[in-house]
Design a protein around this motif. Structure first.
Motif, PDB file in Angstrom:
ATOM      1  N   PHE A 124       0.834  -1.209   0.000  1.00  0.00           N
ATOM      2  CA  PHE A 124       0.000   0.000   0.000  1.00  0.00           C
ATOM      3  C   PHE A 124       0.866   1.255   0.000  1.00  0.00           C
ATOM      4  N   LYS A 125       0.482   2.229  -0.832  1.00  0.00           N
ATOM      5  CA  LYS A 125       1.170   3.516  -0.891  1.00  0.00           C
ATOM      6  C   LYS A 125       0.159   4.639  -0.680  1.00  0.00           C
ATOM      7  N   LEU A 126       0.560   5.621   0.126  1.00  0.00           N
ATOM      8  CA  LEU A 126      -0.283   6.792   0.339  1.00  0.00           C
ATOM      9  C   LEU A 126      -0.188   7.688  -0.891  1.00  0.00           C
ATOM     10  N   ARG A 127      -1.333   8.170  -1.388  1.00  0.00           N
ATOM     11  CA  ARG A 127      -1.371   9.008  -2.578  1.00  0.00           C
ATOM     12  C   ARG A 127      -2.180  10.269  -2.317  1.00  0.00           C
ATOM     13  N   ASP A 128      -1.815  11.352  -2.993  1.00  0.00           N
ATOM     14  CA  ASP A 128      -2.581  12.586  -2.840  1.00  0.00           C
ATOM     15  C   ASP A 128      -3.783  12.565  -3.778  1.00  0.00           C
ATOM     16  N   SER A 129      -4.526  13.673  -3.827  1.00  0.00           N
ATOM     17  CA  SER A 129      -5.770  13.719  -4.596  1.00  0.00           C
ATOM     18  C   SER A 129      -5.534  13.604  -6.100  1.00  0.00           C
ATOM     19  N   ASN A 130      -4.290  13.809  -6.547  1.00  0.00           N
ATOM     20  CA  ASN A 130      -3.944  13.668  -7.967  1.00  0.00           C
ATOM     21  C   ASN A 130      -3.384  12.295  -8.299  1.00  0.00           C
ATOM     22  N   GLY A 131      -3.368  11.401  -7.309  1.00  0.00           N
ATOM     23  CA  GLY A 131      -2.875  10.052  -7.541  1.00  0.00           C
ATOM     24  C   GLY A 131      -1.377   9.912  -7.406  1.00  0.00           C
ATOM     25  N   LYS A 132      -0.692  10.979  -6.988  1.00  0.00           N
ATOM     26  CA  LYS A 132       0.755  10.945  -6.843  1.00  0.00           C
ATOM     27  C   LYS A 132       1.146  10.342  -5.497  1.00  0.00           C
ATOM     28  N   VAL A 133       2.101   9.421  -5.510  1.00  0.00           N
ATOM     29  CA  VAL A 133       2.558   8.776  -4.283  1.00  0.00           C
ATOM     30  C   VAL A 133       3.186   9.809  -3.346  1.00  0.00           C
ATOM     31  N   ILE A 134       2.814   9.748  -2.072  1.00  0.00           N
ATOM     32  CA  ILE A 134       3.397  10.615  -1.055  1.00  0.00           C
ATOM     33  C   ILE A 134       4.462   9.808  -0.312  1.00  0.00           C
ATOM     34  N   PRO A 135       5.733  10.109  -0.503  1.00  0.00           N
ATOM     35  CA  PRO A 135       6.788   9.331   0.161  1.00  0.00           C
ATOM     36  C   PRO A 135       6.863   9.645   1.650  1.00  0.00           C
ATOM     37  N   ASP A 136       7.468   8.762   2.399  1.00  0.00           N
ATOM     38  CA  ASP A 136       7.658   8.987   3.829  1.00  0.00           C
ATOM     39  C   ASP A 136       8.375  10.313   4.057  1.00  0.00           C
ATOM     40  N   GLY A 137       7.901  11.086   5.027  1.00  0.00           N
ATOM     41  CA  GLY A 137       8.547  12.342   5.379  1.00  0.00           C
ATOM     42  C   GLY A 137       8.083  13.534   4.576  1.00  0.00           C
ATOM     43  N   LYS A 138       7.347  13.314   3.489  1.00  0.00           N
ATOM     44  CA  LYS A 138       6.840  14.407   2.656  1.00  0.00           C
ATOM     45  C   LYS A 138       5.606  15.017   3.301  1.00  0.00           C
ATOM     46  N   GLU A 139       5.597  16.348   3.467  1.00  0.00           N
ATOM     47  CA  GLU A 139       4.482  16.998   4.137  1.00  0.00           C
ATOM     48  C   GLU A 139       3.268  17.108   3.214  1.00  0.00           C
ATOM     49  N   PHE A 140       2.089  16.980   3.807  1.00  0.00           N
ATOM     50  CA  PHE A 140       0.843  17.167   3.070  1.00  0.00           C
ATOM     51  C   PHE A 140      -0.215  17.697   4.033  1.00  0.00           C
ATOM     52  N   ALA A 141      -1.290  18.230   3.467  1.00  0.00           N
ATOM     53  CA  ALA A 141      -2.433  18.697   4.269  1.00  0.00           C
ATOM     54  C   ALA A 141      -3.615  17.778   3.987  1.00  0.00           C
ATOM     55  N   ILE A 142      -4.575  17.784   4.877  1.00  0.00           N
ATOM     56  CA  ILE A 142      -5.761  16.953   4.720  1.00  0.00           C
ATOM     57  C   ILE A 142      -7.006  17.834   4.758  1.00  0.00           C
ATOM     58  N   GLN A 143      -7.794  17.785   3.695  1.00  0.00           N
ATOM     59  CA  GLN A 143      -9.035  18.534   3.647  1.00  0.00           C
ATOM     60  C   GLN A 143     -10.194  17.645   4.072  1.00  0.00           C
ATOM     61  N   ILE A 144     -11.141  18.245   4.767  1.00  0.00           N
ATOM     62  CA  ILE A 144     -12.403  17.565   5.066  1.00  0.00           C
ATOM     63  C   ILE A 144     -13.382  17.984   3.979  1.00  0.00           C
ATOM     64  N   LEU A 145     -13.964  17.015   3.298  1.00  0.00           N
ATOM     65  CA  LEU A 145     -14.911  17.333   2.239  1.00  0.00           C
ATOM     66  C   LEU A 145     -16.307  17.466   2.818  1.00  0.00           C
ATOM     67  N   SER A 146     -17.015  18.492   2.421  1.00  0.00           N
ATOM     68  CA  SER A 146     -18.338  18.746   2.977  1.00  0.00           C
ATOM     69  C   SER A 146     -19.323  17.690   2.519  1.00  0.00           C
ATOM     70  N   ASP A 147     -20.288  17.435   3.369  1.00  0.00           N
ATOM     71  CA  ASP A 147     -21.388  16.535   3.038  1.00  0.00           C
ATOM     72  C   ASP A 147     -22.338  17.299   2.119  1.00  0.00           C
ATOM     73  N   PRO A 148     -22.720  16.727   0.963  1.00  0.00           N
ATOM     74  CA  PRO A 148     -23.636  17.425   0.064  1.00  0.00           C
ATOM     75  C   PRO A 148     -24.928  17.857   0.745  1.00  0.00           C
ATOM     76  N   GLU A 149     -25.379  17.103   1.757  1.00  0.00           N
ATOM     77  CA  GLU A 149     -26.610  17.459   2.452  1.00  0.00           C
ATOM     78  C   GLU A 149     -26.433  18.717   3.291  1.00  0.00           C
ATOM     79  N   ASP A 150     -25.180  19.083   3.587  1.00  0.00           N
ATOM     80  CA  ASP A 150     -24.924  20.253   4.414  1.00  0.00           C
ATOM     81  C   ASP A 150     -24.622  21.505   3.601  1.00  0.00           C
ATOM     82  N   GLU A 151     -24.603  21.373   2.268  1.00  0.00           N
ATOM     83  CA  GLU A 151     -24.227  22.516   1.443  1.00  0.00           C
ATOM     84  C   GLU A 151     -25.290  23.605   1.523  1.00  0.00           C
ATOM     85  N   LEU A 152     -24.848  24.841   1.427  1.00  0.00           N
ATOM     86  CA  LEU A 152     -25.763  25.971   1.503  1.00  0.00           C
ATOM     87  C   LEU A 152     -26.459  26.203   0.171  1.00  0.00           C
ATOM     88  N   ASP A 153     -27.598  26.860   0.220  1.00  0.00           N
ATOM     89  CA  ASP A 153     -28.265  27.239  -1.009  1.00  0.00           C
ATOM     90  C   ASP A 153     -27.422  28.262  -1.759  1.00  0.00           C
TER      91      ASP A 153
END
Length: 287
Positions: A124-153
């Motif tokens: 198993f390899k960790l990958r970012d949202s573009n499918g690129k492998v994230i190597p050990d020690g490489k910094e990344f951020a994590i976004q929380i994706l909103s629930d469609p039911e919670d989206e505003l009008d």
């Protein structure tokens, strides 16, 4: 706010005391009994529920002494079987309309499919949202994706910037809890968050922040995610799952309980494991 209607139970008389033992009388229920498993008639039960407009109309619950079954009133072939362990987390969601039988079935199927994929994907390899492998020690951020039911009008006039941030997507941050000595927990906040990295040990990928490993403590009743300088044991590990579009979601080590994000205030949300909840989706962003 309108008072929530009670949900209708049909219970085998041999197990008539099972509800009282589990305090279901506090869960706003209507209960009728049948004599034996052979007397289970879902179509008949559905008509009984339809004749009682003051109870929840979409679903009813059947308990035959060994298992619970949620049944859709207008289509009794649409059912979802669950155990006593999960009753307290499933029934209130059905009654409140915040979840459906189909959603629970889809979730279970998705968990099974992901477990099969994990079995056939060694290394198993960790990958970012573009499918690129994230190597050990490489910094990344994590976004929380909103629930469609919670989206505003679309009309957001008068909505605060903080509210808009919360209902779009926001970063996970390391958060300090004033508690029992384990001060670092995972939570969400609507602004730029902390950075994370991964470390692979014996072909197992661990998420880290500030040199500490993300883990789950099964003995913690709050079911939060903590950080520790010790490598998590098998039971403490967080499983990482990928969707086809590159988003990720987390479960405990055996995949039985998913990680969800629950709003506390507009300024932050708590992140932890919750049984029978549709998992919150996340996205890794390389920095």
């Amino acid at each position: 706010m309108a008072e929530q209607k009670p949900i209708h139970y049909f219970v085998c008389s041999d197990s008539s005391d099972s509800l009282n033992l589990n305090n279901s009388t506090e869960e706003n229920t209507i209960v009728e009994y049948f004599d034996s498993k052979e007397d289970v008639d879902l179509a008949k039960f559905a008509e009984i529920v339809k004749s009682k407009p003051n109870c929840v109309q979409k679903y009813f619950i059947v308990y035959n002494g060994t298992e619970y079954c949620a049944v859709k009133t207008d289509n009794v072939e649409n059912t979802y079987i669950f155990s006593l362990k999960h009753r307290s987390s499933i029934v209130p969601k059905l009654a409140a309309g915040t979840a459906t039988i189909d959603a629970f079935i889809e979730y279970d199927k998705h968990m099974e499919d992901m477990a099969k994929k994990l079995e056939t994907q060694p290394g198993f390899k960790l990958r970012d949202s573009n499918g690129k492998v994230i190597p050990d020690g490489k910094e990344f951020a994590i976004q929380i994706l909103s629930d469609p039911e919670d989206e505003l009008d679309e009309d957001t006039e008068g909505v605060s910037e903080e509210m808009l941030l919360f209902h779009n997507k926001y970063w996970i941050c390391n958060y300090v809890s004033y508690g029992d000595g384990r001060v670092n927990i995972l939570c969400g906040q609507p602004h730029e968050g902390d950075t994370f990295e991964c470390e692979t040990i014996n072909n197992i990928v661990y998420l880290k922040h500030d040199g500490e490993y993300l883990f789950f403590d099964a003995d913690d009743k709050r079911s939060l995610l903590y950080f520790s300088d010790k490598v998590p044991t098998k039971e403490q590990r967080i499983q990482i799952h990928f969707d086809d579009n590159g988003d990720i979601w987390f479960t405990n080590w055996d995949g039985s309980t998913s990680v969800t994000c629950e709003e506390v205030k507009y300024s932050y949300s708590m992140i932890g494991l919750c049984e029978n909840n549709i998992p919150t989706k996340f996205r890794l962003v390389s920095l």
